[in-house]
Design a protein around this motif. Structure first.
Motif, PDB file in Angstrom:
ATOM      1  N   ALA A  92      10.393  22.890 -55.970  1.00  0.00           N
ATOM      2  CA  ALA A  92      11.524  23.774 -55.669  1.00  0.00           C
ATOM      3  C   ALA A  92      11.140  24.791 -54.600  1.00  0.00           C
ATOM      4  CB  ALA A  92      11.981  24.486 -56.937  1.00  0.00           C
ATOM      5  N   GLN A  93       9.902  25.243 -54.625  1.00  0.00           N
ATOM      6  CA  GLN A  93       9.450  26.182 -53.611  1.00  0.00           C
ATOM      7  C   GLN A  93       9.312  25.508 -52.246  1.00  0.00           C
ATOM      8  OE1 GLN A  93       5.830  27.618 -55.369  1.00  0.00           O
ATOM      9  NE2 GLN A  93       6.861  29.203 -56.577  1.00  0.00           N
ATOM     10  N   GLN A  94       9.016  24.221 -52.242  1.00  0.00           N
ATOM     11  CA  GLN A  94       8.852  23.487 -50.987  1.00  0.00           C
ATOM     12  C   GLN A  94      10.196  23.032 -50.406  1.00  0.00           C
ATOM     13  OE1 GLN A  94       6.306  20.249 -52.074  1.00  0.00           O
ATOM     14  NE2 GLN A  94       4.471  21.532 -52.252  1.00  0.00           N
ATOM     15  N   ALA A  95      11.244  22.990 -51.199  1.00  0.00           N
ATOM     16  CA  ALA A  95      12.544  22.456 -50.759  1.00  0.00           C
ATOM     17  C   ALA A  95      13.082  23.152 -49.519  1.00  0.00           C
ATOM     18  CB  ALA A  95      13.548  22.517 -51.898  1.00  0.00           C
ATOM     19  N   PRO A  96      13.090  24.485 -49.422  1.00  0.00           N
ATOM     20  CA  PRO A  96      13.635  25.126 -48.208  1.00  0.00           C
ATOM     21  C   PRO A  96      12.885  24.712 -46.943  1.00  0.00           C
ATOM     22  CG  PRO A  96      13.404  26.742 -49.963  1.00  0.00           C
ATOM     23  CD  PRO A  96      12.756  25.486 -50.436  1.00  0.00           C
ATOM     24  N   GLN A  97      11.587  24.548 -47.057  1.00  0.00           N
ATOM     25  CA  GLN A  97      10.799  24.145 -45.888  1.00  0.00           C
ATOM     26  C   GLN A  97      11.164  22.729 -45.457  1.00  0.00           C
ATOM     27  OE1 GLN A  97       6.923  24.616 -47.476  1.00  0.00           O
ATOM     28  NE2 GLN A  97       6.958  26.853 -47.388  1.00  0.00           N
ATOM     29  N   VAL A  98      11.373  21.835 -46.409  1.00  0.00           N
ATOM     30  CA  VAL A  98      11.727  20.458 -46.102  1.00  0.00           C
ATOM     31  C   VAL A  98      13.096  20.412 -45.438  1.00  0.00           C
ATOM     32  CG1 VAL A  98      12.273  18.200 -47.116  1.00  0.00           C
ATOM     33  CG2 VAL A  98      10.280  19.485 -47.917  1.00  0.00           C
ATOM     34  N   ARG A 101      12.825  21.551 -41.828  1.00  0.00           N
ATOM     35  CA  ARG A 101      12.132  20.600 -40.948  1.00  0.00           C
ATOM     36  C   ARG A 101      12.961  19.348 -40.693  1.00  0.00           C
ATOM     37  NH1 ARG A 101       6.509  19.634 -43.727  1.00  0.00           N
ATOM     38  NH2 ARG A 101       7.835  20.041 -45.484  1.00  0.00           N
ATOM     39  N   LYS A 102      13.804  18.968 -41.652  1.00  0.00           N
ATOM     40  CA  LYS A 102      14.542  17.711 -41.525  1.00  0.00           C
ATOM     41  C   LYS A 102      16.029  17.946 -41.810  1.00  0.00           C
ATOM     42  CE  LYS A 102      10.484  15.139 -42.907  1.00  0.00           C
ATOM     43  NZ  LYS A 102       9.898  14.165 -43.777  1.00  0.00           N
ATOM     44  N   PRO A 103      16.757  18.573 -40.892  1.00  0.00           N
ATOM     45  CA  PRO A 103      18.171  18.860 -41.124  1.00  0.00           C
ATOM     46  C   PRO A 103      19.028  17.601 -41.204  1.00  0.00           C
ATOM     47  CG  PRO A 103      17.549  19.505 -38.905  1.00  0.00           C
ATOM     48  CD  PRO A 103      16.294  19.084 -39.615  1.00  0.00           C
ATOM     49  N   GLY A 104      18.618  16.536 -40.549  1.00  0.00           N
ATOM     50  CA  GLY A 104      19.382  15.285 -40.588  1.00  0.00           C
ATOM     51  C   GLY A 104      19.411  14.696 -41.993  1.00  0.00           C
ATOM     52  N   ILE A 105      18.305  14.765 -42.688  1.00  0.00           N
ATOM     53  CA  ILE A 105      18.251  14.246 -44.066  1.00  0.00           C
ATOM     54  C   ILE A 105      19.157  15.070 -44.960  1.00  0.00           C
ATOM     55  CG2 ILE A 105      16.750  13.965 -46.080  1.00  0.00           C
ATOM     56  CD1 ILE A 105      14.514  13.171 -44.210  1.00  0.00           C
ATOM     57  N   THR A 106      19.142  16.383 -44.751  1.00  0.00           N
ATOM     58  CA  THR A 106      19.989  17.259 -45.556  1.00  0.00           C
ATOM     59  C   THR A 106      21.460  16.919 -45.350  1.00  0.00           C
ATOM     60  OG1 THR A 106      18.349  19.006 -45.325  1.00  0.00           O
ATOM     61  CG2 THR A 106      20.526  19.666 -46.064  1.00  0.00           C
TER      62      THR A 106
END
Length: 127
Positions: A92-98, A101-106
């Motif tokens: 959960a802490q790593q989720a914002p960073q991911v 870094r990858k707005p297309g996946i979001t």
């Protein structure tokens, strides 16, 4: 003279009446020994035939084993739950960073969720 036979579990003793071997003290000793053996034998038989007692002992033993296994399982489950909680917290802490870094996946995940919601709403309205 008659012959007196005393039976015991270890041997058969033959004592002639009137001989030196048949002194009262020696006979009492042998009788006491045989009584002791008979008492042991009867106690063993009583233990073997005490079915309710044996069942109660076995039941008590199984209950103790079950309680011990339950304690062990509870400890293991608690340890695993703590491990999973720490793992989920890290993710959960790593989720914002991911997401950064990858707005297309979001965007793809959000679009997929919206499609699923629309399909479910239509299915509920028509069914």
């Amino acid at each position: 003279m008659g012959i007196l036979t005393v039976m015991s579990s270890s041997s058969t003793d033959t004592v002639q009446r009137g001989s030196a071997a048949s002194e009262p003290a020696e006979l009492r000793t042998k009788i006491t020994h045989v009584r002791g053996e008979l008492t042991d034998t009867l106690a063993t038989l009583a233990d073997k035939t005490d079915l309710p007692g044996r069942v109660a002992d076995k039941s008590r033993q199984l209950k103790e084993q079950t309680v011990e296994k339950a304690k062990q399982a509870r400890g293991q489950a608690s340890g695993k739950a703590q491990h999973l909680a720490r793992f989920a917290q890290r993710k959960a802490q790593q989720a914002p960073q991911v997401i950064q870094r990858k707005p297309g996946i979001t965007a793809a995940v959000v679009a997929a969720v919206l499609v699923i919601v629309v399909v479910l709403v239509r299915a509920l309205r028509s069914g």
